[in-house]
Design a protein around this motif. Sequence first.
Motif, PDB file in Angstrom:
ATOM      1  N   CYS A 682     -10.444   5.441  22.622  1.00 35.03           N
ATOM      2  CA  CYS A 682     -11.216   5.059  23.813  1.00 35.03           C
ATOM      3  C   CYS A 682     -12.277   6.097  24.160  1.00 35.03           C
ATOM      4  N   PHE A 683     -12.081   7.329  23.710  1.00 36.88           N
ATOM      5  CA  PHE A 683     -13.017   8.410  24.035  1.00 36.88           C
ATOM      6  C   PHE A 683     -14.002   8.685  22.891  1.00 36.88           C
ATOM      7  N   ALA A 684     -13.941   7.900  21.839  1.00 35.37           N
ATOM      8  CA  ALA A 684     -14.745   8.170  20.652  1.00 35.37           C
ATOM      9  C   ALA A 684     -16.210   7.807  20.869  1.00 35.37           C
ATOM     10  N   ASP A 685     -17.073   8.479  20.109  1.00 34.32           N
ATOM     11  CA  ASP A 685     -18.473   8.096  20.012  1.00 34.32           C
ATOM     12  C   ASP A 685     -18.688   7.166  18.830  1.00 34.32           C
ATOM     13  N   VAL A 686     -17.851   7.304  17.823  1.00 39.22           N
ATOM     14  CA  VAL A 686     -17.889   6.410  16.675  1.00 39.22           C
ATOM     15  C   VAL A 686     -16.464   6.220  16.173  1.00 39.22           C
ATOM     16  N   ILE A 687     -16.112   4.968  15.856  1.00 45.77           N
ATOM     17  CA  ILE A 687     -14.767   4.634  15.373  1.00 45.77           C
ATOM     18  C   ILE A 687     -14.882   4.079  13.958  1.00 45.77           C
ATOM     19  N   LEU A 688     -14.096   4.649  13.044  1.00 43.32           N
ATOM     20  CA  LEU A 688     -14.128   4.249  11.648  1.00 43.32           C
ATOM     21  C   LEU A 688     -12.829   3.526  11.312  1.00 43.32           C
ATOM     22  N   PRO A 689     -12.882   2.233  10.986  1.00 39.38           N
ATOM     23  CA  PRO A 689     -11.654   1.459  10.725  1.00 39.38           C
ATOM     24  C   PRO A 689     -11.019   1.844   9.392  1.00 39.38           C
ATOM     25  N   ALA A 690      -9.758   2.234   9.441  1.00 38.28           N
ATOM     26  CA  ALA A 690      -9.079   2.828   8.290  1.00 38.28           C
ATOM     27  C   ALA A 690      -8.001   1.903   7.742  1.00 38.28           C
ATOM     28  N   SER A 691      -7.238   2.436   6.788  1.00 37.13           N
ATOM     29  CA  SER A 691      -6.199   1.656   6.111  1.00 37.13           C
ATOM     30  C   SER A 691      -4.827   1.990   6.668  1.00 37.13           C
ATOM     31  N   ALA A 692      -4.011   0.963   6.839  1.00 31.77           N
ATOM     32  CA  ALA A 692      -2.617   1.147   7.248  1.00 31.77           C
ATOM     33  C   ALA A 692      -1.796   1.587   6.049  1.00 31.77           C
ATOM     34  N   PHE A 693      -0.575   2.029   6.325  1.00 36.86           N
ATOM     35  CA  PHE A 693       0.282   2.568   5.263  1.00 36.86           C
ATOM     36  C   PHE A 693       0.425   1.614   4.075  1.00 36.86           C
ATOM     37  N   PRO A 694       0.721   0.318   4.290  1.00 34.34           N
ATOM     38  CA  PRO A 694       0.916  -0.551   3.120  1.00 34.34           C
ATOM     39  C   PRO A 694      -0.376  -0.869   2.369  1.00 34.34           C
ATOM     40  N   GLU A 695      -1.509  -0.356   2.852  1.00 31.62           N
ATOM     41  CA  GLU A 695      -2.802  -0.667   2.252  1.00 31.62           C
ATOM     42  C   GLU A 695      -3.348   0.478   1.411  1.00 31.62           C
ATOM     43  N   LYS A 696      -2.478   1.454   1.121  1.00 34.54           N
ATOM     44  CA  LYS A 696      -2.963   2.612   0.375  1.00 34.54           C
ATOM     45  C   LYS A 696      -1.911   3.087  -0.620  1.00 34.54           C
ATOM     46  N   THR A 697      -2.397   3.785  -1.619  1.00 33.20           N
ATOM     47  CA  THR A 697      -1.526   4.453  -2.577  1.00 33.20           C
ATOM     48  C   THR A 697      -1.679   5.950  -2.390  1.00 33.20           C
ATOM     49  N   GLY A 698      -0.561   6.649  -2.388  1.00 38.86           N
ATOM     50  CA  GLY A 698      -0.610   8.100  -2.228  1.00 38.86           C
ATOM     51  C   GLY A 698       0.777   8.692  -2.310  1.00 38.86           C
ATOM     52  N   SER A 699       0.838  10.010  -2.334  1.00 36.90           N
ATOM     53  CA  SER A 699       2.134  10.698  -2.350  1.00 36.90           C
ATOM     54  C   SER A 699       2.479  11.158  -0.945  1.00 36.90           C
ATOM     55  N   PHE A 700       3.781  11.187  -0.666  1.00 34.39           N
ATOM     56  CA  PHE A 700       4.287  11.562   0.648  1.00 34.39           C
ATOM     57  C   PHE A 700       5.515  12.446   0.442  1.00 34.39           C
ATOM     58  N   THR A 701       5.684  13.432   1.311  1.00 36.13           N
ATOM     59  CA  THR A 701       6.779  14.388   1.163  1.00 36.13           C
ATOM     60  C   THR A 701       7.738  14.235   2.324  1.00 36.13           C
ATOM     61  N   ASN A 702       8.993  13.982   2.030  1.00 37.87           N
ATOM     62  CA  ASN A 702       9.956  13.740   3.101  1.00 37.87           C
ATOM     63  C   ASN A 702      10.586  15.044   3.585  1.00 37.87           C
ATOM     64  N   THR A 703      11.532  14.915   4.479  1.00 40.46           N
ATOM     65  CA  THR A 703      12.148  16.092   5.093  1.00 40.46           C
ATOM     66  C   THR A 703      12.942  16.920   4.090  1.00 40.46           C
ATOM     67  N   ASP A 704      13.311  16.324   2.947  1.00 43.44           N
ATOM     68  CA  ASP A 704      14.064  17.034   1.908  1.00 43.44           C
ATOM     69  C   ASP A 704      13.167  17.789   0.930  1.00 43.44           C
ATOM     70  N   ARG A 705      11.864  17.797   1.159  1.00 39.58           N
ATOM     71  CA  ARG A 705      10.885  18.364   0.224  1.00 39.58           C
ATOM     72  C   ARG A 705      10.723  17.509  -1.027  1.00 39.58           C
ATOM     73  N   THR A 706      11.027  16.237  -0.931  1.00 39.53           N
ATOM     74  CA  THR A 706      10.898  15.330  -2.061  1.00 39.53           C
ATOM     75  C   THR A 706       9.576  14.570  -1.961  1.00 39.53           C
ATOM     76  N   ILE A 707       8.766  14.683  -2.999  1.00 40.44           N
ATOM     77  CA  ILE A 707       7.481  13.976  -3.049  1.00 40.44           C
ATOM     78  C   ILE A 707       7.709  12.624  -3.693  1.00 40.44           C
ATOM     79  N   GLN A 708       7.257  11.563  -3.009  1.00 35.47           N
ATOM     80  CA  GLN A 708       7.467  10.196  -3.472  1.00 35.47           C
ATOM     81  C   GLN A 708       6.157   9.423  -3.407  1.00 35.47           C
ATOM     82  N   LEU A 709       6.063   8.368  -4.189  1.00 32.94           N
ATOM     83  CA  LEU A 709       4.862   7.547  -4.221  1.00 32.94           C
ATOM     84  C   LEU A 709       4.968   6.366  -3.270  1.00 32.94           C
ATOM     85  N   GLY A 710       3.968   6.230  -2.404  1.00 31.99           N
ATOM     86  CA  GLY A 710       3.779   4.999  -1.656  1.00 31.99           C
ATOM     87  C   GLY A 710       2.708   4.189  -2.363  1.00 31.99           C
ATOM     88  N   ARG A 711       2.969   2.920  -2.592  1.00 33.91           N
ATOM     89  CA  ARG A 711       2.044   2.096  -3.368  1.00 33.91           C
ATOM     90  C   ARG A 711       1.406   1.024  -2.494  1.00 33.91           C
TER      91      ARG A 711
END
Length: 954
Positions: A682-711
């Motif tokens: 609401c306070f932005a001068d410009v808003i850039l519409p981004a991707s939600a979690f299920p719309e991207k591929t990337g690696s994520f690290t959980n609380t156990d220090r385990t890196i996993q792939l989100g697809r």
Amino acid sequence: MNELKPNTTTNTTTMEIRLNGQTVSCESDENLLGIAKRAGIEIPHLCYQEGMAAAGNCRACMVEIKGERTLAPSCCRYATPGMEVITDSPRASHARKMVLELLLSDAAPATPDQHSERNELIIQANQIGLNGSRFAARPESQKNFARDQSHPAIHVNLDACILCTRCVRACREVQVNDVIGLAFRGSDSKIVFDMDDALGASTCVACGECVQACPTGALLPASAKAQQLPDKKVDSLCPYCGVGCQLTYHIKDQQIIAVEGRDGPANHARLCVKGRYGFDYAHHPQRLTVPLIRRSDAPKRADLEIDPANIMQVFREASWEEALNFAAGKLVTLRDQHGKRSLAGFGSAKGSNEEAYLFQKLVRVGFGSNNVDHCTRLCHASSVAALLEGLGSGGVSNPVMDVALAEVIIVIGANPGVNHPVGASWIKNAIKQGSKLIVCDPRRSGLARQAHRFLQFTPDTDVALLNAMMHVIIEEDLIDHAFIEQRTSGFEAIRQNVLSYTPELMAPLCGIDAGTIREVARLYASARTAMIFWGMGVSQHIHGTDNVRCLIALALMTGQIGRPGTGLHPLRGQNNVQGASDAGLIPMMFPDYQRVADPANITKFEQAWQLAPGTLDTQPGLTVVEIMHAIVQDEPQGKIRGMYIMGENPAMSDPDVNQARASLAALEHLVVQDIFLTETACFADVILPASAFPEKTGSFTNTDRTIQLGRQAIEPPGAARQDLWIIQQIAARMGLAWNYPQVSDVFEEMRHTMPDIAGISWQRLERDGAVTYPCLHEEDAGEAVVFTSHFPTKDGRARFVAAGLIPANEKPDANYPMVLITGRQLEHWHTGSMTRRTAVLDTLEPDPVALIHADDLLALQIAPGDIITLTSRRGEVSLYARADNSSPRGSVFVPFCYYEAAINKLTNSALDPYGKIPEFKYCAVKIVAGGEIPKQTSFGGGQAMESKENRHQT
């Protein structure tokens, strides 16, 4: 029949048996059903499900064993040397066929359009050529199983139930929620919820484990879409808490229609209510689908609130080219006019490792300063500060699953049943196997019911309690002398510090009697293995770093670290807060916690990033709250004038959000990259519409220090774009010649600048799905348990750091007599921008609530369900009162996810001097009856399914 299982405490032995005339090698702890399956022989079965204890009650898996008079259920029988098993004998086949016929006669599919592909009874019958039943069904008058559609997530049709008890075992033994039972006898036997309540009125937490376990559709998703067969399935991760559950998205017509758990290292197919039902936010009509630029006639105000339905009164649509040029161009202008430290960036713990890495690189190289931070500053910054100081590493020492090996488990200042439900299920499983749980918390969490001892200490007295425990351990010589001598330094200072902290002196202060303190200290110190878990109830104080210093000292003096089943585990709150921190989204560290003030690190990253010497800033940047203060400071030097915020919502998550919103409104230029019009946008001068979690591929690290792939499972809506693409487009317009065509290209650069993940290639992640760091080379399996032989400090030793009593910054008084504690709800996550746009979750908890002890409500003459107003020295909010005796008398607990009752308007922005974390968990408030809750706009929020008064009673 479980008595036929061999003693699992002994080592298994390898043997050979005869299976349908063939010699098969197997282990002594394998059941015949599993051995047959491994040999390619399918045996019908219904009550058995891998991961659960065998029940043997459906009798659909009977086999013949040579020399035995009766048939045996293959799920309950285990191999013995020389055993001869026949799975397809006429006798066994006839028995199985009759069992399936009897079940078919009395158990119709759950609905007329129920897909037989999902009904295991029909599948098993078809596999043996059984198309119907010779037997007549019971008369309808004898069934009396009315359909139960009282729950927003799960529908119940017990006409389809075959009493396999998989749902009972899923609830009792797997998730240990103890809601589902088997009641009555004979033909009247049926599945019940609590005391035969309707599911919607029961204590069900909607984890959906029972639905996933049900073989016939007697329990099934309430959503008609979820009952359909998907076009495809995509393996990915849960986007919520730090447990890092692996799941599978079911996709139909480019929409997610359902989610099921899969066998990941942290969840083994388990999910919670958010992971299973919190997915449809991605399809919400309020998704941002086109870039927006603020209209010239729409000035920013600190009290600005925009209804998304009227968004075009404040913003106008723009092309990507115009929006990106405006966003980056103004940042460049401010940087060139006011200096590199006039800009700041907030990255996101909801995004991937690659997004976090590129974002911090953009701020450091493109902006020219280290003014980059993210939500770890608001959750575990004090934990990381103490862990780096004491152990040389900010990560957890042992995975959550190690609770299975722990004799004693301490959970302090955390509510895993709400914030990490799947992690909590492993703790409850360990308790069932004999582990002793000690819960220490001012609030009575759900785990307290299973605790060996529950220590409900007075809020703000963590150090008093922990120092008293250390006093007992030292006084009674329960310390590990060899460990202290060989692997630590500074113990004598701790010994001297805790001399005066006797349990008898600390008991009146912390509210726990001296005898209990002594008992718990002895229990922890004397255990062969013991683990400590903590959450933000420990870290979110001005003495949060001291709290964690005490926990570290407890582990070090008893040698309870560096071995399986021991250690220290700060439970991470967001899905990638660990990875975002690792990747450098913190102002004083480059990626992999390499300090920005170290000249060697400066040289290393300038070379890795192909920068001229002297390019990178050597001064640590500002933290989240410091940045907000720097926006409105009068001194031009160091004043923040422009910001780039990706996926964070400080207008809801910061302490004293009235001040935070005033700061955001005062910015000369604010770029927000997000998927919804959040309160911050609401306070932005410009808003850039981004991707939600299920719309991207990337690696994520959980609380156990385990890196996993989100697809990636679905495409972003409209003109919304991938976050990595947006970051690179901003970078290009700030003069940076980056080229990362693929996500894997970013990860490849990361592993060459981050020693702890050097051995993890993208190809390995794609092949294995999950790898735990530190993983130093490609042949390295990764280390789930660290500190086994030394600590990553200069001398290899851990360091004791003493802590004294520091009171909260603000104490209750006559004007503000109660203590406010903030946190999360099971059904909602963080600031609610995702979960409150999810149908099931918002229906389960649609209203802003304050949880207050029933006696306090009585004293205040307030009834459950009444509207009340909470006031602190910084603001006020109105919300519904809920009677909840988990909150001690004199305190009130409020979730911070409700925009219409933004509780962080009340919280104190006083900071821990070491971790720079605000004191969210303690401030003084008063409660008065009455008030008005702002009208719900389309930001989120559903309609209560029952009256407010009923809804908020205990």
